[in-house]
Design a protein around this motif. Structure first.
Motif, PDB file in Angstrom:
ATOM      1  N   TYR A   1       1.136  -1.132  -0.322  1.00 34.52           N
ATOM      2  CA  TYR A   1      -0.197  -0.206   0.092  1.00 34.52           C
ATOM      3  C   TYR A   1       0.722   1.337  -0.166  1.00 34.52           C
ATOM      4  N   GLU A   2       0.427   2.268  -0.523  1.00 34.91           N
ATOM      5  CA  GLU A   2       1.234   4.137  -1.028  1.00 34.91           C
ATOM      6  C   GLU A   2       0.220   4.718  -1.161  1.00 34.91           C
ATOM      7  N   PRO A   3       0.276   5.369   0.092  1.00 37.19           N
ATOM      8  CA  PRO A   3      -0.847   6.579   0.160  1.00 37.19           C
ATOM      9  C   PRO A   3      -1.231   7.715  -1.652  1.00 37.19           C
ATOM     10  N   GLY A   4       0.259   7.367  -1.437  1.00 34.97           N
ATOM     11  CA  GLY A   4      -0.183   8.586  -3.352  1.00 34.97           C
ATOM     12  C   GLY A   4      -0.411   9.470  -2.952  1.00 34.97           C
ATOM     13  N   PHE A   5      -0.952  10.047  -2.071  1.00 38.14           N
ATOM     14  CA  PHE A   5      -1.148  11.864  -2.394  1.00 38.14           C
ATOM     15  C   PHE A   5      -1.528  11.981  -1.185  1.00 38.14           C
ATOM     16  N   GLU A   6      -1.296  13.638  -1.200  1.00 36.12           N
ATOM     17  CA  GLU A   6      -1.519  14.642   0.403  1.00 36.12           C
ATOM     18  C   GLU A   6      -3.652  14.114   0.209  1.00 36.12           C
ATOM     19  N   ARG A   7      -4.178  14.139   1.075  1.00 33.27           N
ATOM     20  CA  ARG A   7      -5.445  13.744   1.000  1.00 33.27           C
ATOM     21  C   ARG A   7      -5.856  15.404   0.811  1.00 33.27           C
ATOM     22  N   TYR A   8      -5.229  16.138   1.522  1.00 33.38           N
ATOM     23  CA  TYR A   8      -5.880  17.588   1.116  1.00 33.38           C
ATOM     24  C   TYR A   8      -5.268  18.440   0.085  1.00 33.38           C
ATOM     25  N   GLY A   9      -4.937  17.933  -1.036  1.00 32.82           N
ATOM     26  CA  GLY A   9      -4.267  18.838  -2.163  1.00 32.82           C
ATOM     27  C   GLY A   9      -3.194  19.001  -2.359  1.00 32.82           C
ATOM     28  N   LYS A  10      -2.658  19.098  -1.728  1.00 29.60           N
ATOM     29  CA  LYS A  10      -1.100  19.584  -1.654  1.00 29.60           C
ATOM     30  C   LYS A  10      -0.340  18.101  -2.185  1.00 29.60           C
ATOM     31  N   LYS A  11       1.001  19.351  -2.936  1.00 30.71           N
ATOM     32  CA  LYS A  11       1.589  17.558  -4.111  1.00 30.71           C
ATOM     33  C   LYS A  11       2.771  17.782  -3.396  1.00 30.71           C
ATOM     34  N   ASN A  12       3.325  16.171  -3.789  1.00 30.52           N
ATOM     35  CA  ASN A  12       4.463  15.616  -2.803  1.00 30.52           C
ATOM     36  C   ASN A  12       4.360  14.285  -4.279  1.00 30.52           C
ATOM     37  N   LYS A  13       5.601  14.921  -4.520  1.00 29.15           N
ATOM     38  CA  LYS A  13       6.075  13.887  -5.784  1.00 29.15           C
ATOM     39  C   LYS A  13       6.801  12.704  -5.019  1.00 29.15           C
ATOM     40  N   LYS A  14       7.787  12.610  -3.926  1.00 29.15           N
ATOM     41  CA  LYS A  14       8.159  11.478  -3.358  1.00 29.15           C
ATOM     42  C   LYS A  14       7.071  10.017  -3.265  1.00 29.15           C
ATOM     43  N   LYS A  15       5.661  10.252  -3.112  1.00 25.65           N
ATOM     44  CA  LYS A  15       4.371  10.002  -2.416  1.00 25.65           C
ATOM     45  C   LYS A  15       4.352   9.362  -4.024  1.00 25.65           C
ATOM     46  N   ILE A  16       4.099   9.884  -4.967  1.00 29.72           N
ATOM     47  CA  ILE A  16       3.826   9.235  -6.310  1.00 29.72           C
ATOM     48  C   ILE A  16       5.365   8.801  -6.593  1.00 29.72           C
ATOM     49  N   ASP A  17       5.988   8.916  -6.231  1.00 27.54           N
ATOM     50  CA  ASP A  17       6.992   8.315  -6.535  1.00 27.54           C
ATOM     51  C   ASP A  17       7.014   6.585  -5.869  1.00 27.54           C
ATOM     52  N   LYS A  18       6.397   6.836  -5.042  1.00 26.02           N
ATOM     53  CA  LYS A  18       6.960   5.712  -3.854  1.00 26.02           C
ATOM     54  C   LYS A  18       5.133   4.869  -4.542  1.00 26.02           C
ATOM     55  N   ALA A  19       4.827   5.256  -4.840  1.00 23.17           N
ATOM     56  CA  ALA A  19       3.130   5.205  -5.259  1.00 23.17           C
ATOM     57  C   ALA A  19       3.104   3.961  -6.676  1.00 23.17           C
ATOM     58  N   CYS A  20       3.698   4.688  -7.669  1.00 25.41           N
ATOM     59  CA  CYS A  20       4.810   4.005  -9.071  1.00 25.41           C
ATOM     60  C   CYS A  20       5.274   2.529  -9.177  1.00 25.41           C
ATOM     61  N   GLU A  21       6.311   2.847  -7.959  1.00 26.35           N
ATOM     62  CA  GLU A  21       7.276   2.068  -7.997  1.00 26.35           C
ATOM     63  C   GLU A  21       6.557   0.782  -7.715  1.00 26.35           C
ATOM     64  N   LEU A  22       6.109   0.565  -7.047  1.00 33.27           N
ATOM     65  CA  LEU A  22       4.109  -0.702  -5.865  1.00 33.27           C
ATOM     66  C   LEU A  22       3.095  -0.908  -7.085  1.00 33.27           C
ATOM     67  N   ALA A  23       2.878  -0.364  -7.840  1.00 32.92           N
ATOM     68  CA  ALA A  23       2.644   0.042  -9.336  1.00 32.92           C
ATOM     69  C   ALA A  23       2.810  -1.206 -10.160  1.00 32.92           C
ATOM     70  N   SER A  24       4.559  -0.226 -10.406  1.00 35.61           N
ATOM     71  CA  SER A  24       5.606  -1.610 -11.352  1.00 35.61           C
ATOM     72  C   SER A  24       4.988  -2.590 -11.171  1.00 35.61           C
ATOM     73  N   ARG A  25       5.241  -3.096 -10.003  1.00 35.97           N
ATOM     74  CA  ARG A  25       5.788  -4.448  -9.178  1.00 35.97           C
ATOM     75  C   ARG A  25       4.044  -5.712  -9.538  1.00 35.97           C
ATOM     76  N   ALA A  26       2.958  -4.871  -9.767  1.00 35.30           N
ATOM     77  CA  ALA A  26       1.766  -5.112  -9.029  1.00 35.30           C
ATOM     78  C   ALA A  26       0.914  -5.332 -10.932  1.00 35.30           C
ATOM     79  N   ASP A  27      -0.147  -6.494 -10.533  1.00 35.63           N
ATOM     80  CA  ASP A  27      -0.967  -6.942 -11.845  1.00 35.63           C
ATOM     81  C   ASP A  27      -1.704  -5.630 -11.982  1.00 35.63           C
ATOM     82  N   VAL A  28      -2.289  -5.644 -11.189  1.00 32.79           N
ATOM     83  CA  VAL A  28      -3.907  -4.768 -10.861  1.00 32.79           C
ATOM     84  C   VAL A  28      -3.231  -3.771  -9.906  1.00 32.79           C
ATOM     85  N   VAL A  29      -3.505  -2.488 -10.538  1.00 33.40           N
ATOM     86  CA  VAL A  29      -3.238  -1.041  -9.276  1.00 33.40           C
ATOM     87  C   VAL A  29      -5.056  -0.626  -8.557  1.00 33.40           C
TER      88      VAL A  29
END
Length: 815
Positions: free
Chosen positions: A375-403
């Motif tokens: 699991y990765e949160p991927g984004f800040e709940r109230y709209g703030k940008k966070n590239k680190k969270k996106i990068d971590k989410a993409c790394e996890l997504a790349s290893r999955a069959d389905v997101v």
């Protein structure tokens, strides 16, 4: 009158005292006559009874109660029997908490997708909304207490909601904005109706004789109680004349005195007050009976299971490319999105429920059988940008069959008191989706929000499951749909336009200053899109299933229709068949089709069932503004059976004899309405429709500010102090948003910025009375020292009067 004997024993002052609250949530009691207080509590989708400090904004925590899915969610089930059962559970909890009146359901029409309170309302269609509301009311009142249908009427925006003047023609008013209330009154038999804050064609709704007397009382036969929305009273005597029994919350006796003085001066007859007292006593005594029985607590687990059942029937499958759903058992799944960790399950404001149990997706994953790789949160709940969270989410997504991507609107975007700024999902969530798409194309979006959103990103996802705001058990319900344990059967109770600019009320929402003009007339939602041939993203009544259904053998009679539905797929499932009717005559303008019935049918694979949908008194009627009554046009009608408003499976025709009423319109003067292309109706044509001149929608800035002017108008005040206060409020709102305190910023807009000056008195429980308010208005209008002196003088008089009254009361008790 039922309670003549009791009323005969009451003093004039005692009668008047019953007409307003004892405190924030209770009605007044008169112990010497055995008249107890009633407790009123918010409760559209769960009981919100506050044990400590009371407020109407959802700020203070309430006693734990089951948080069922919101009205916007439940409407997608199209299951009246289910919502009635949910109402029984709600009513049972209200009884357990000793609540006499549960303040719900809300049935205002979804005129525009940006209305901040759409999550509390059922639909853009009055027939569907009315039927669902009637079911909930019957369920709640089965327990002996009262439901309270709200907000009566044409309350379709949050901005300036306490003073905005809704300008609407009589036919549109009757057909679109009052029909759901009519069904709630006649079929639901609601014991209580809540009047809305706004004005209707120049008169506050709770003072509007046409609305409250002619229609509600005389035409519909309503003999229950009308209660104001909290702080919604403008002129108490005018409200009483219109048949508004109960003003809430307390004004500490100030408006009771106005009633007494009006009767003593002969302005109104005492019999008018007696009628109101009689109806209020009936509500008090009939709802109080249930509390004479032994107290019984409710089973929290059983009620939680019911909340899950309602959620499961209300979830909608909107896209399923390549049958990506249900998830394959061996699929490696990445769970991404903050809402998976912290569920988005209800709206904000007076409907906030303190849940007894709360399911979150991450806590239910193991039980669901999904093979989650992380699991990765991927984004800040109230709209703030966070590239680190996106990068971590993409790394996890790349290893999955389905997101599984959990996105939607946050709690402060959909809230009472403020309208949404746009129809978009927050930018940081969309950026996350696009980033994941670059590493994994198998994306299933789980959407959580209570109103329509734009989806320019729809082509980048293979699956889309819309949970709306699915209550405390919603996370588990969604997982059951994703895994196929539950076959989705929900269908949209509102249209999803491709972009906000496509909506018919785009140019006239919200009303910014004095009024809001409903220039689109009866063409809201699918009535507009289908008639004007405007393409939509998802049409009204749309929803997919893991199976397929075939329709056949339509038979049309004078009484209704019958047809067959067959489950032609491999899974058991439910289909929602929808009856639409269109009039083929062009003499009177109408939408191309209108919903006039529906039926939800459960079928095993290969099973066929015959479905019957009967016609009723609303099937062929229209409101004629010349005869001022409901009429039927003599014409050929097209009878349509659809899986959605655009997916018509069966067609038939029926000639219906009319009532021979005169044609109410001059066709050449209303070209937009006859074509259905009403997105930009001219002022001249709208005035032809309503039959009068439209009032100036702008503030008259030359006049001094008065009771019904808002704090926002202090920007034009003559008094420098008032202008300074306005800019301070604006700065506080900006600053709070800047530092991420959006919920508090919303509160400023809701409870200060758009509050009319009279609201300062009506909502403070007698701390500031109307004479003191006069002093404040003197300050605002440029007479600072005179106003301050008057304010302090009136405050001193009020405190002296209260002290004297307290001594008199104590003396009576000692006797």
């Amino acid at each position: 009158m039922k309670y003549k004997d009791i009323i005969r024993e009451m003093t004039l002052e005692e009668k008047a005292s019953l007409m307003s609250g004892k405190d924030f949530w209770q009605s007044q009691n008169i112990d010497r006559l055995g008249i107890p207080s009633m407790f009123l509590a918010d409760g559209p989708h769960g009981v919100r009874k506050q044990a400590a400090a009371a407020d109407h904004l959802g700020l203070n925590e309430s006693i734990p109660a089951t948080c069922f899915p919101t009205a916007a969610t439940v409407a997608n089930s199209w299951n009246v029997e289910l919502v009635e059962k949910m109402g029984k559970y709600l009513g049972k909890e209200a009884v357990a908490q000793k609540v006499n009146v549960l303040l719900g359901p809300g049935i205002n029409m979804k005129r525009n997708p940006l209305c901040g309170r759409n999550f509390e309302y059922y639909s853009e269609d009055p027939y569907l909304a009315g039927k669902m509301a009637a079911g909930l009311i019957r369920g709640i009142q089965f327990n002996g207490i009262s439901a309270c249908v709200k907000h009566f009427a044409v309350n379709n925006q949050e901005e300036r909601r306490m003073v905005i003047d809704t300008i609407v023609d009589e036919r549109t008013l009757r057909e679109i904005y009052l029909t759901a209330f009519e069904i709630a009154v006649k079929e639901g038999k609601t014991k209580t109706v809540m009047s809305s804050y706004n004005m209707l064609n120049g008169t506050h709704t709770n003072e509007n004789m046409h609305l409250m007397r002619d229609i509600l009382r005389d035409e519909w036969g309503f003999d229950g109680v009308v209660v104001t929305d909290w702080g919604g009273n403008n002129d108490r005597v005018a409200g009483l004349l219109a048949g508004n029994e109960l003003e809430m919350p307390t004004t500490d006796g100030e408006t009771d005195k106005e009633i007494v003085e009006a009767i003593k001066s002969g302005k109104i007859q005492e019999e008018v007050l007696d009628e109101c007292v009689d109806r209020l006593l009936d509500l008090i005594f009939t709802t109080e009976k249930i509390f004479e029985k032994p107290h019984i607590d409710f089973d929290t687990k059983e009620h939680h299971q019911m909340a899950q059942k309602v959620a499961e029937e209300s979830i909608i499958l909107l896209k399923n490319e390549g049958n990506i759903l249900p998830l394959k058992k061996d699929a490696k799944v990445a769970v991404i999105g903050d809402f998976a960790e912290e569920a988005r399950y209800q709206g904000a404001g007076s409907s906030i429920v303190n849940p007894t149990i709360l399911n979150h997706t991450l806590d239910c994953l193991d039980e669901s059988g999904i093979k989650a790789i992380g699991y990765e949160p991927g984004f800040e709940r109230y709209g703030k940008k966070n590239k680190k969270k996106i990068d971590k989410a993409c790394e996890l997504a790349s290893r999955a069959d389905v997101v599984l991507l959990y996105i939607g609107l946050d709690e402060v975007t959909e809230a009472e008191g403020v309208d949404r700024e746009n129809m978009k999902i927050p930018k940081n969530q969309v950026e996350l989706l696009h980033a994941i798409y670059e590493v994994n194309r198998n994306i299933v979006v789980v959407l959580s929000c209570g109103s329509a959103v734009e989806m320019p990103w729809i082509d980048r996802v293979k699956g889309l499951v819309h949970g709306y705001l699915s209550g405390q058990a919603g996370a588990k319900a969604v997982l059951n749909v994703l895994t196929g344990k539950v076959n989705p059967s929900g269908k949209l109770a509102e249209s999803y336009p491709i972009r906000y600019e496509d909506t018919p009320s785009f140019h006239h929402f919200p009303g910014k200053e004095v009024s809001v003009e409903y220039r689109e007339g009866p063409y809201i939602g699918y009535r507009y899109y289908d008639t004007a041939n405007v393409p939509v993203l998802f049409p009204f009544g749309y929803g997919l299933s893991y199976t397929t259904f075939a329709y056949a053998d339509l038979k049309v009679s004078r009484k209704g229709v019958t047809f067959n539905i067959t489950n032609t797929g491999n899974h058991a499932g439910s289909e929602i068949a929808q009856l639409y009717v269109g009039c083929k005559s062009e003499a009177i303008f109408r939408p191309k089709k209108e919903l006039k019935g529906f039926k939800k049918v459960y079928l095993q694979p290969g099973e066929t069932k015959e479905v019957t949908i009967s016609f009723d008194d609303k099937t062929f009627r229209y409101f004629n503004v010349k005869t001022n009554q409901w009429e039927i046009e003599d014409a050929e009608y097209e009878i349509m059976i659809g899986a959605s408003s655009v997916d018509i499976r069966l067609n038939g025709n029926l000639h219906v004899e009319g009532t021979a009423a005169p044609v109410p319109y001059e066709k050449e003067k209303l070209p937009s309405y006859y074509s259905g292309k009403v997105s930009n109706v001219s002022l001249e044509e709208f005035e032809h429709l309503i039959g009068r001149k439209v009032p100036d929608p702008n503030w008259d800035r030359s006049k001094p500010l008065g009771y019904n002017d808002t704090i926002a108008q202090c920007q034009y005040a003559k008094g420098g102090f008032a202008r300074f206060a306005f800019h301070l409020i604006k700065f506080a709102h900006w600053f709070l948003r800047k530092i991420g305190k959006r919920s508090t910023a919303n509160l400023i807009i809701m409870s200060v910025y758009h509050m009319p000056f009279r609201g300062i008195s009506r909502m403070t429980g007698g701390m500031i009375n109307m004479p003191m308010l006069d002093g404040l208005l003197m300050i605002v209008n440029g007479h600072f020292f005179k106003g301050l002196n008057y304010f302090l003088k009136q405050r001193k008089l009020m405190l002296k009067e209260k002290s004297s009254l307290t001594r008199e009361t104590d003396a009576v008790k000692e006797m």
